[in-house]
Design a protein around this motif. Structure first.
Motif, short mmCIF file in Angstrom:
data_model
loop_
_atom_site.label_atom_id
_atom_site.label_comp_id
_atom_site.label_asym_id
_atom_site.label_seq_id
_atom_site.Cartn_x
_atom_site.Cartn_y
_atom_site.Cartn_z
N GLU A 44 -5.82 -1.14 35.15
CA GLU A 44 -5.13 0.08 34.73
C GLU A 44 -5.81 0.81 33.58
OE1 GLU A 44 -0.66 0.06 34.53
OE2 GLU A 44 -1.01 -2.11 34.48
N LEU A 45 -5.52 2.10 33.51
CA LEU A 45 -5.76 2.94 32.33
C LEU A 45 -4.45 3.65 32.04
CD1 LEU A 45 -7.43 4.51 30.18
CD2 LEU A 45 -8.02 6.13 32.02
N VAL A 46 -3.96 3.53 30.81
CA VAL A 46 -2.72 4.18 30.41
C VAL A 46 -3.01 5.07 29.20
CG1 VAL A 46 -0.35 3.88 29.60
CG2 VAL A 46 -1.32 2.27 31.25
N ILE A 47 -2.80 6.36 29.37
CA ILE A 47 -3.04 7.35 28.32
C ILE A 47 -1.70 7.91 27.88
CG2 ILE A 47 -4.14 9.57 27.77
CD1 ILE A 47 -6.17 8.91 30.03
N GLY A 48 -1.49 8.03 26.59
CA GLY A 48 -0.20 8.44 26.06
C GLY A 48 0.07 9.93 26.15
N ARG A 49 1.08 10.37 25.40
CA ARG A 49 1.54 11.75 25.43
C ARG A 49 0.72 12.64 24.50
NH1 ARG A 49 8.17 11.51 25.30
NH2 ARG A 49 8.46 10.15 27.12
N SER A 50 0.65 13.90 24.87
CA SER A 50 0.14 14.97 24.00
C SER A 50 -1.27 14.69 23.48
CB SER A 50 1.10 15.21 22.84
OG SER A 50 2.39 15.57 23.31
N CYS A 51 -2.08 14.05 24.27
CA CYS A 51 -3.48 13.87 23.91
C CYS A 51 -4.29 15.08 24.37
CB CYS A 51 -4.05 12.60 24.56
SG CYS A 51 -3.38 11.07 23.89
N THR A 52 -5.42 15.30 23.72
CA THR A 52 -6.37 16.31 24.14
C THR A 52 -7.68 15.61 24.45
OG1 THR A 52 -5.33 18.02 22.77
CG2 THR A 52 -7.60 18.41 23.50
N ILE A 53 -8.12 15.77 25.69
CA ILE A 53 -9.31 15.07 26.17
C ILE A 53 -10.32 16.14 26.57
CG2 ILE A 53 -10.20 13.50 27.93
CD1 ILE A 53 -7.37 12.26 28.03
N ARG A 54 -11.39 16.26 25.78
CA ARG A 54 -12.31 17.37 25.95
C ARG A 54 -13.38 17.10 27.01
NH1 ARG A 54 -11.75 21.90 22.53
NH2 ARG A 54 -13.28 22.59 24.08
N GLU A 55 -14.32 18.02 27.10
CA GLU A 55 -15.28 18.03 28.20
C GLU A 55 -16.10 16.75 28.27
OE1 GLU A 55 -14.71 22.24 26.62
OE2 GLU A 55 -14.99 20.23 25.78
N GLY A 56 -16.22 16.22 29.50
CA GLY A 56 -17.11 15.11 29.74
C GLY A 56 -16.67 13.77 29.22
N VAL A 57 -15.44 13.65 28.74
CA VAL A 57 -14.96 12.35 28.23
C VAL A 57 -14.82 11.37 29.40
CG1 VAL A 57 -12.94 11.19 27.23
CG2 VAL A 57 -13.80 13.32 26.22
N THR A 58 -15.14 10.10 29.15
CA THR A 58 -14.96 9.05 30.15
C THR A 58 -14.09 7.93 29.57
OG1 THR A 58 -17.10 8.12 29.46
CG2 THR A 58 -17.08 9.48 31.44
N MET A 59 -13.14 7.48 30.39
CA MET A 59 -12.29 6.34 30.05
C MET A 59 -12.15 5.47 31.30
SD MET A 59 -9.17 8.11 27.90
CE MET A 59 -9.47 9.19 26.50
N HIS A 60 -12.31 4.16 31.15
CA HIS A 60 -12.31 3.28 32.30
C HIS A 60 -11.12 2.32 32.29
CE1 HIS A 60 -16.93 3.88 32.65
NE2 HIS A 60 -16.25 4.88 33.16
N THR A 61 -10.77 1.83 33.47
CA THR A 61 -9.72 0.82 33.57
C THR A 61 -10.21 -0.51 33.02
OG1 THR A 61 -10.42 0.26 35.81
CG2 THR A 61 -8.71 1.93 35.59
N GLY A 62 -9.29 -1.49 32.90
CA GLY A 62 -9.60 -2.78 32.29
C GLY A 62 -10.25 -3.76 33.26
N MET A 63 -10.55 -4.92 32.71
CA MET A 63 -11.08 -6.03 33.49
C MET A 63 -9.96 -7.04 33.75
SD MET A 63 -14.29 -5.84 34.37
CE MET A 63 -14.77 -7.56 34.59
N PRO A 64 -9.93 -7.65 34.94
CA PRO A 64 -8.82 -8.56 35.26
C PRO A 64 -8.75 -9.79 34.37
CG PRO A 64 -10.53 -8.66 36.94
CD PRO A 64 -10.86 -7.50 36.07
N ASP A 65 -9.87 -10.23 33.81
CA ASP A 65 -9.86 -11.43 32.97
C ASP A 65 -9.55 -11.13 31.51
OD1 ASP A 65 -12.18 -10.09 32.40
OD2 ASP A 65 -13.50 -11.83 32.51
N ALA A 66 -9.21 -9.86 31.21
CA ALA A 66 -8.92 -9.49 29.82
C ALA A 66 -7.62 -8.70 29.72
CB ALA A 66 -10.08 -8.66 29.25
N GLY A 67 -6.71 -8.96 30.62
CA GLY A 67 -5.43 -8.25 30.62
C GLY A 67 -5.37 -7.10 31.59
N GLY A 68 -6.52 -6.61 32.02
CA GLY A 68 -6.55 -5.60 33.06
C GLY A 68 -6.06 -4.22 32.67
N LYS A 69 -6.06 -3.90 31.38
CA LYS A 69 -5.49 -2.61 30.97
C LYS A 69 -6.26 -2.03 29.79
CE LYS A 69 -1.02 -2.03 31.08
NZ LYS A 69 0.43 -2.04 30.72
N THR A 70 -6.62 -0.77 29.92
CA THR A 70 -7.15 0.02 28.82
C THR A 70 -6.03 0.96 28.37
OG1 THR A 70 -9.35 -0.05 29.80
CG2 THR A 70 -8.97 1.62 28.11
N THR A 71 -5.79 1.08 27.07
CA THR A 71 -4.66 1.88 26.60
C THR A 71 -5.09 2.88 25.53
OG1 THR A 71 -4.01 0.27 24.90
CG2 THR A 71 -3.02 0.03 27.10
#
Length: 276
Positions: A89-116
């Motif tokens: 998973e990738l979970v992004i909160g409220r009212s964030c501003t994500i500008r041009e070309g930003v990258t965010m990836h999901t988690g790894m299964p052996d580390a909880g599986g979540k990027t927040t």
């Protein structure tokens, strides 16, 4: 997330040139601009805006009111040779501003599986949040900031352009990281780090003032900082002295708790090579 009845009253605005795959959950008043691609496991909260050419894939949730600028890529697979297609998973909160070309990836299964990512954070152009990072609220990542995997960033951290953070590093809340800094070791709450390799230059006094700290409290934290990083004695002995001498001060307690916590990395200090 919206129900069909609510959607009829407040339909999403989806450009004809956008692709929204079956299964995606779209909130009220969402705007999806031209040439965006939204995958089947994506959840967009109310009032989310994807401007154009935005890719949102994987099991990704974007909170209410977040705005994503062109060419951002969110929720794609981790850049890790041990990833084999697991549903993370990738979970992004409220009212964030994500500008041009930003990258965010999901988690790894052996580390909880979540990027927040928390609420009200600003990610400037081409900044990167890798797998299993946990980024707090009211954070600013300036242009081209790079977070490696498993990095923890506390609330109200500000990172200058081009700063790079080693995997598993912790950055405490209210810390300030200078532009082009190489962050190889943990940074205490309220710390200010600059340089390559990164050196703890002192405290983020301006950040403390903006957060409402009064002068006596700031002076107390300064004294504790000098004692903790007194090079004449080991840090653990210095912390014991601070515990004996200081009155109740939430900021000092946070710094001590941060140092006491288990970590995969050493502690950034005012002297290069000095370790906690």
């Amino acid at each position: 997330m919206t129900t069909p009845a609510r959607a009829a009253l407040h339909p999403a605005k989806i450009h004809p040139a956008a692709i929204v795959e079956d299964g995606a959950q779209i909130g009220m008043n969402v705007e999806i601009g031209p040439f965006c691609h939204v995958g089947p496991k994506v959840r967009l909260g109310d009032n989310v805006r994807l401007m154009s050419h935005v890719v949102v894939q994987g099991s990704t949730t974007i909170g209410e009111g977040t705005v994503v600028f062109p060419n951002a890529v969110l929720g794609c697979a981790p850049q890790n040779i041990h990833y084999h297609g697991e549903d993370t998973e990738l979970v992004i909160g409220r009212s964030c501003t994500i500008r041009e070309g930003v990258t965010m990836h999901t988690g790894m299964p052996d580390a909880g599986g979540k990027t927040t990512v928390g609420d009200n954070s600003l990610f400037l152009a081409y900044s990167h949040v890798a797998h299993d990072c946990h980024v707090g609220s009211n954070v600013i990542l300036s242009n081209n900031v790079l977070l490696a995997g498993h990095v923890s960033v506390g609330d109200r951290v500000i990172m200058g352009g081009g700063a790079a953070v080693h995997q598993f590093v912790r950055i405490g809340h209210h810390a300030f990281i200078g532009g082009l800094a190489a962050v190889s070791n943990d940074v205490i709450p309220y710390g200010m780090l600059n340089g390559n390799p990164g050196v703890l230059m002192g405290l983020n006094i301006i950040g403390m003032q903006r957060s409402g700290f009064e002068k006596p409290a700031i002076h107390a934290v300064r004294r504790a900082f000098k004692t903790i990083f007194d090079s004449q004695s080991p840090i653990r002995e210095n912390i014991a002295r601070v515990r004996e001498q200081t009155d109740k001060n939430e900021a000092i307690a946070d710094i001590i708790a941060f140092i006491d916590a288990e970590s995969d990395r050493a502690l950034s200090s005012p002297a290069r090579g000095q370790r906690g």
